[in-house]
Design an enzyme around this catalytic site. Sequence first.
Site, PDB file in Angstrom:
ATOM      1  N   ASP A  81       0.862  -1.170   0.000  1.00  0.00           N
ATOM      2  CA  ASP A  81       0.000   0.000   0.000  1.00  0.00           C
ATOM      3  C   ASP A  81       0.911   1.235   0.000  1.00  0.00           C
ATOM      4  OD1 ASP A  81      -2.420   1.535   0.380  1.00  0.00           O
ATOM      5  OD2 ASP A  81      -1.750   1.814   2.451  1.00  0.00           O
TER       6      ASP A  81
ATOM      7  N   ASP B  66      -0.142   5.183   0.758  1.00  0.00           N
ATOM      8  CA  ASP B  66      -0.323   6.214   1.781  1.00  0.00           C
ATOM      9  C   ASP B  66      -0.371   5.562   3.164  1.00  0.00           C
ATOM     10  OD1 ASP B  66      -0.798   8.724   2.945  1.00  0.00           O
ATOM     11  OD2 ASP B  66      -2.124   9.303   1.313  1.00  0.00           O
TER      12      ASP B  66
ATOM     13  N   ASP C 200      -1.401  -0.334   5.993  1.00  0.00           N
ATOM     14  CA  ASP C 200      -1.635   0.346   7.268  1.00  0.00           C
ATOM     15  C   ASP C 200      -3.107   0.345   7.673  1.00  0.00           C
ATOM     16  OD1 ASP C 200      -2.308   2.272   5.210  1.00  0.00           O
ATOM     17  OD2 ASP C 200      -2.364   3.779   6.808  1.00  0.00           O
TER      18      ASP C 200
HETATM   19 MG   LIG Z   1      -2.813   3.251   3.399  1.00  0.00          MG
END
Ligand SMILES: [Mg+2]
Length: 339
Positions: A22, A24, A221
């Site tokens: 991923d 961001d 995240d």
């Molecule tokens: Mg993310």
Amino acid sequence: MTSEPLASPDPLVPAYDLVLLDLDGVVYIGDHAVPHAAEALSAARDAGAGLHFVTNNASRRAPRVAERLRGFGVAATEDEVITSAQGAAALLARQLPAGATVLVVGADALVAEISDVGLRPTRSADDKPAAVVQGYGREVGWEQFVEAAVAIRRGAQWVATNLDLTLPSARGPVPGNGSLVAAVAAAVDRRPDVVVGKPEPALFRQASQRRGAARPLVVGDRLDTDIEGAVRAEMPSLLVMTGVTSPAELLAAPPHQRPSYLAEDLRGLLAPHPELRRDGERAGCGGWWAESADGAIRLTGDGERIDALRAACAIAWTTGVTELDTDSARAAGLVASWT
Ligand SMILES: [Mg+2]
């Protein structure tokens, strides 16, 4: 079912041969690089792992995503990027005859992806599109929603690139594609036929096939996109604590949103992961012990805070007690804003 974070006596790479990342909250946050990310990814490559960047954002094409990554010091090529716009175009190309018309609600990047797979993009429902594809774009608004609603009511298939309700911004969460899809859904009184982006497993599977990976590892995240997507794709996952997930959210995660491994940041790819110990009702990791006492998880010991979190997960995920004892959590560094 994941009842505790997994151990790994060897570093995760190159034991896993492809890392599906991923962006961001993992590699960068807004306009800033995540500390240690660039060095860790470079070291992962040197150790022999492939990297692939997986994004739900349908408003930038792969070459721009790669360029943006290089701006954060991360070596990346467009062949190492998959976007939800590419995933949606690939899906429509499989389902529709060549040259079929597709109404695009979204950015010019999505129009270009549709053209590139041999379909004919349009902005008008009067062109009798066979499908509507909807992705995030700054310019998306009421006029495009009108065309989408008309086409969907006339029977066009409806594909959403992703359903993220919000996008991160310097001013806090702002409407993402899921919120824009919800506006159309309210008007046509139904949901999209297909969703492509995480937590759907399609992008992870496409990337893994494209790279010929034998043992892919998902890194993210967010529990409800990255980690749930990994679970649905039946791939192991690493949650990094550099993004949006707090210790409290991780402890309360339902089984289908529990990561296989936990790490402070991407350096966790290059390190072994310690064994969890059990001693009666207690779970231990590194220098920490966790146990359920008076309806809360109490931590004793010292050492790395990520080990305290691993031990606390082992208790929360087996007992259902997810509250942290405030004083001992603070002493262990398990605070609300981890970063
Ligand atoms: Mg993310």
